[in-house]
Design an enzyme around this catalytic site. Sequence first.
Site, PDB file in Angstrom:
ATOM      1  N   ASP A 221      12.064  -5.572  41.382  1.00  0.00           N
ATOM      2  CA  ASP A 221      11.942  -6.250  40.079  1.00  0.00           C
ATOM      3  C   ASP A 221      12.228  -5.237  38.973  1.00  0.00           C
ATOM      4  O   ASP A 221      11.761  -4.092  39.011  1.00  0.00           O
ATOM      5  CB  ASP A 221      10.527  -6.824  39.933  1.00  0.00           C
ATOM      6  CG  ASP A 221      10.435  -7.832  38.792  1.00  0.00           C
ATOM      7  OD1 ASP A 221      10.175  -9.015  39.078  1.00  0.00           O
ATOM      8  OD2 ASP A 221      10.614  -7.430  37.616  1.00  0.00           O
TER       9      ASP A 221
ATOM     10  N   ASN B 118       6.481 -18.685  41.716  1.00  0.00           N
ATOM     11  CA  ASN B 118       6.289 -19.610  40.599  1.00  0.00           C
ATOM     12  C   ASN B 118       7.350 -20.705  40.605  1.00  0.00           C
ATOM     13  O   ASN B 118       8.525 -20.432  40.858  1.00  0.00           O
ATOM     14  CB  ASN B 118       6.371 -18.844  39.272  1.00  0.00           C
ATOM     15  CG  ASN B 118       5.319 -17.754  39.164  1.00  0.00           C
ATOM     16  OD1 ASN B 118       4.203 -17.912  39.636  1.00  0.00           O
ATOM     17  ND2 ASN B 118       5.684 -16.624  38.551  1.00  0.00           N
TER      18      ASN B 118
ATOM     19  N   GLN C 215       7.386 -19.678  35.626  1.00  0.00           N
ATOM     20  CA  GLN C 215       8.679 -19.302  36.196  1.00  0.00           C
ATOM     21  C   GLN C 215       9.654 -19.018  35.059  1.00  0.00           C
ATOM     22  O   GLN C 215       9.881 -19.880  34.208  1.00  0.00           O
ATOM     23  CB  GLN C 215       9.234 -20.425  37.092  1.00  0.00           C
ATOM     24  CG  GLN C 215      10.546 -20.049  37.788  1.00  0.00           C
ATOM     25  CD  GLN C 215      11.090 -21.181  38.658  1.00  0.00           C
ATOM     26  OE1 GLN C 215      10.704 -22.339  38.495  1.00  0.00           O
ATOM     27  NE2 GLN C 215      11.999 -20.854  39.554  1.00  0.00           N
TER      28      GLN C 215
ATOM     29  N   HIS D  91      12.406 -17.596  44.012  1.00  0.00           N
ATOM     30  CA  HIS D  91      12.177 -16.192  44.395  1.00  0.00           C
ATOM     31  C   HIS D  91      10.709 -15.985  44.699  1.00  0.00           C
ATOM     32  O   HIS D  91       9.847 -16.620  44.093  1.00  0.00           O
ATOM     33  CB  HIS D  91      12.633 -15.231  43.294  1.00  0.00           C
ATOM     34  CG  HIS D  91      12.050 -15.517  41.950  1.00  0.00           C
ATOM     35  ND1 HIS D  91      12.516 -16.528  41.133  1.00  0.00           N
ATOM     36  CD2 HIS D  91      11.032 -14.941  41.272  1.00  0.00           C
ATOM     37  CE1 HIS D  91      11.816 -16.551  40.022  1.00  0.00           C
ATOM     38  NE2 HIS D  91      10.894 -15.602  40.084  1.00  0.00           N
ATOM     39  N   PHE D  92      10.451 -15.098  45.623  1.00  0.00           N
ATOM     40  CA  PHE D  92       9.095 -14.678  45.955  1.00  0.00           C
ATOM     41  C   PHE D  92       8.901 -13.254  45.457  1.00  0.00           C
ATOM     42  O   PHE D  92       9.735 -12.389  45.718  1.00  0.00           O
ATOM     43  CB  PHE D  92       8.862 -14.693  47.475  1.00  0.00           C
ATOM     44  CG  PHE D  92       8.574 -16.055  48.034  1.00  0.00           C
ATOM     45  CD1 PHE D  92       9.551 -17.031  48.062  1.00  0.00           C
ATOM     46  CD2 PHE D  92       7.330 -16.355  48.543  1.00  0.00           C
ATOM     47  CE1 PHE D  92       9.293 -18.293  48.579  1.00  0.00           C
ATOM     48  CE2 PHE D  92       7.053 -17.612  49.069  1.00  0.00           C
ATOM     49  CZ  PHE D  92       8.045 -18.585  49.089  1.00  0.00           C
TER      50      PHE D  92
END
Length: 138
Positions: A29, A85, A92, A98-99
């Site tokens: 991220d 999310n 989100q 995505h996780f």
Amino acid sequence: MASIFTRIIRGEIPCHKLFEDDLVIAFLDVNPLSPGHALVVPKQETAYLHQLSAESAMALGAALPLVAGAILKITGATAYNVLQNNGALAHQEVPHVHFHIIPKYADGSGLGIMWKPSAIDHPSAAALAALVVHELRG
Ligand code: 5GP
């Protein structure tokens, strides 16, 4: 609809890639909550988890523990949260499934959770569960 993650998948935007196969990519991220905060992303372009094909979902399910295990081994973290999310109301930001894998460290870094549980109302819970079971049976 091509999200920022589609552009990463296409190689148009750089990322710190951790894993890739035909159906899934994982990368760090860009604004991590803690060292090793990663995103595991199906290549299928859907905004919500429930829209994923079974094939994408299975590939995602296989990738998640692999990536999480590698992050724990390399960072030395022993705890982590998995966050996913769906929808702006649920925080989100990127409309592409995505996780998050977010290591939690002894210094408190990682995901902070505001969890406000309530007591279940059994009659309404039973009614809701019956409706969902009916929906799942088609
Ligand atoms: P969401 O709130 O949608 O679950 O989280 C989206 C995440 O994507 C955020 O944690 C954000 O930092 C991350 N993100 C957004 N744009 C980029 C990007 O261009 N590159 C990477 N590596 N992460 C991104």
